[in-house]
Design a protein around this motif. Structure first.
Motif, short mmCIF file in Angstrom:
data_model
loop_
_atom_site.label_atom_id
_atom_site.label_comp_id
_atom_site.label_asym_id
_atom_site.label_seq_id
_atom_site.Cartn_x
_atom_site.Cartn_y
_atom_site.Cartn_z
N ALA A 254 0.82 -1.21 0.00
CA ALA A 254 0.00 0.00 0.00
C ALA A 254 0.85 1.26 0.00
CB ALA A 254 -0.93 0.03 1.21
N ILE B 215 0.05 5.18 1.06
CA ILE B 215 -0.96 6.01 1.71
C ILE B 215 -0.53 7.47 1.58
CG2 ILE B 215 -2.24 6.49 3.82
CD1 ILE B 215 -1.60 3.66 4.77
N ARG C 92 -2.37 -1.27 -3.05
CA ARG C 92 -3.44 -0.31 -2.76
C ARG C 92 -2.86 1.10 -2.76
NH1 ARG C 92 -8.80 -2.61 -1.81
NH2 ARG C 92 -8.50 -4.62 -0.81
N LEU D 140 -4.05 4.82 -1.43
CA LEU D 140 -5.05 5.43 -0.56
C LEU D 140 -4.72 6.91 -0.34
CD1 LEU D 140 -4.92 2.70 2.26
CD2 LEU D 140 -6.33 2.67 0.21
N ASN D 141 -5.74 7.70 0.02
CA ASN D 141 -5.45 9.04 0.53
C ASN D 141 -6.39 9.37 1.67
OD1 ASN D 141 -7.67 10.84 -0.14
ND2 ASN D 141 -7.04 10.78 -2.27
N ARG E 163 -6.27 7.59 10.96
CA ARG E 163 -6.82 6.81 9.85
C ARG E 163 -5.72 5.99 9.17
NH1 ARG E 163 -12.01 8.50 7.18
NH2 ARG E 163 -13.08 9.82 8.68
N THR E 164 -4.54 6.58 9.03
CA THR E 164 -3.42 5.87 8.43
C THR E 164 -3.07 4.62 9.23
OG1 THR E 164 -2.51 7.88 7.45
CG2 THR E 164 -0.99 6.06 7.80
N ASP F 211 -5.80 1.82 8.97
CA ASP F 211 -5.77 1.06 7.73
C ASP F 211 -4.50 0.23 7.61
OD1 ASP F 211 -8.24 1.57 6.72
OD2 ASP F 211 -7.62 3.15 5.34
N PRO G 4 -8.44 -1.97 3.50
CA PRO G 4 -8.53 -0.71 4.24
C PRO G 4 -9.93 -0.12 4.11
CG PRO G 4 -7.37 -0.38 2.17
CD PRO G 4 -7.59 -1.85 2.30
N CYS H 203 -9.41 5.22 4.81
CA CYS H 203 -8.93 6.17 3.81
C CYS H 203 -9.69 5.97 2.49
CB CYS H 203 -7.44 5.98 3.56
SG CYS H 203 -6.39 6.32 5.00
N LYS H 204 -9.62 6.96 1.63
CA LYS H 204 -10.22 6.84 0.31
C LYS H 204 -9.33 5.94 -0.55
CE LYS H 204 -12.25 10.42 -1.48
NZ LYS H 204 -13.65 9.95 -1.59
N ILE H 205 -9.96 5.05 -1.30
CA ILE H 205 -9.23 4.06 -2.11
C ILE H 205 -9.27 4.49 -3.57
CG2 ILE H 205 -9.12 1.64 -2.80
CD1 ILE H 205 -10.59 0.95 -0.20
#
Length: 343
Positions: free
Chosen positions: A77, A79, A100, A102-103, A307-308, A311, A321, A324-326
């Protein structure tokens, strides 16, 4: 079976600062997953990256072209803790190799929504403009101070975009009994209507709204979407609140229509930041200016870390996760956000 070996996590959050987004408890939770390397000393060079190419999780938004991704054999991932999907990652490689991306953008929805409502009320009622006039001795009183004011109660409100930020603003408007029309070509009408809004064309939103919130991310499809033609559609005296990205509007045209008195504008974002001291927007009376401060609250930044970590712990357990937004393969390459200049 999930891989139970200890993870190596590379934390390189520039332009953000580790201590702004992670407290000691959150860093301890990351260390508990295996090993944690923190890089805050300059850019991510190939030499630095190669020393951590075995990372399982990368927390940061430095360039990740295919050449680096190919060396990151364990990567699960990336992030992004800046808050946007940036065009500096080889997304097809990530999707094809189980990485993945994420943000953390959901953390900003509530604080930005709160400021957006405040700016909307100010545009409608002229609070800050009356304050400026009071200070220079040109104030008006009572009804004379409200000749071009309007109330949000039972007003026609428009949205350009209806993502996380739009959905955070909606409940703040509920007490006003407003009628909401929303334009978002990435969402079906059924979804928009499930939020209590009317799905509408961009033209309908602009022509029928006394107040428009611009909350769309900037993409290949909507750069400069709101141009002179669009602003001309808005009723004279209507208000526009821009709190997503400046690239969604033709900024010069927006300033022109504000200077002409056709619309009133509030903006928290600008084409380049910091704004030059001599820029003409500073002298336009019908513009409310906010220096990209809407989401920059300490609790929101700390939520980035939480959040980080949450996930990362799920990924370590072999689970997807959720905090976070995927990144989605159909849309992520179409975003055209630019990096923040500082934390």
């Amino acid at each position: 079976m999930p891989d139970s070996r200890p993870l190596h996590i590379l934390l390189a959050p520039a332009p953000r600062i580790v201590t702004d987004i992670f407290d000691e408890a959150d860093l301890a939770r990351l260390r508990a997953l295996g090993s944690l390397a923190i890089h805050e000393d300059g850019p991510m060079t190939d030499d630095v990256f190669n020393a951590h190419a075995h990372a399982d999780i990368i927390v940061g938004q430095f360039d990740m072209p295919a050449e680096r991704l190919q060396r990151a054999k364990n990567l699960r991932a990336i992030i992004n803790v800046e808050g946007n999907f940036l065009p500096n990652v080889d997304y097809p490689y990530c999707f094809g190799n189980g990485v993945r991306v994420l943000n953390v953008s959901p953390v900003f929805a509530e604080p930005v929504a709160e400021l957006a409502l405040g700016m909307a009320i100010d545009l409608a009622r002229g609070v800050s403009r009356s304050d400026r006039r009071f200070r220079d001795g040109t104030e008006h009183y009572g009804l004379d101070a409200n000749r071009d004011a309007f109330s949000l109660y039972r007003q026609d409100i428009g949205f350009v975009g209806m993502g996380d930020l739009g959905r955070a603003i909606l409940p703040l408007l509920a007490p006003f009994g407003v009628r909401v029309r929303a334009y978002d070509p990435w969402l079906p009408s059924m979804w928009i209507e499930s939020l209590g809004c009317e799905a509408a064309s961009l033209e309908t939103v602009l022509r029928m709204s006394k107040l428009v919130f611009v909350v769309a991310s900037v993409t290949d499809d909507n750069q400069g979407l709101l141009d002179a033609t669009a602003f001309a559609m808005m009723p004279k005296g209507a208000a526009l609140v821009l709190v997503s990205r400046a690239g969604v509007v033709d900024f010069d045209a927006m300033l022109d229509f504000a200077a002409q008195g056709h619309i009133r504008v509030a903006t928290d974002v600008f084409p380049s930041e910091p704004v030059p001291r001599s820029h003409r927007m500073r002298d336009i009376d019908r513009i409310l200016l906010s220096p990209h401060q809407a989401g920059a609250l300490a609790p929101a930044l700390r939520e980035i870390g939480k959040r980080t970590v949450a996930d990362a712990e799920l990924i370590a357990r072999g689970l997807p996760p959720v905090m976070c937004k995927i990144a989605q393969p159909e849309t992520v390459a179409r975003f055209r956000s630019t990096p923040v200049a500082k934390s």
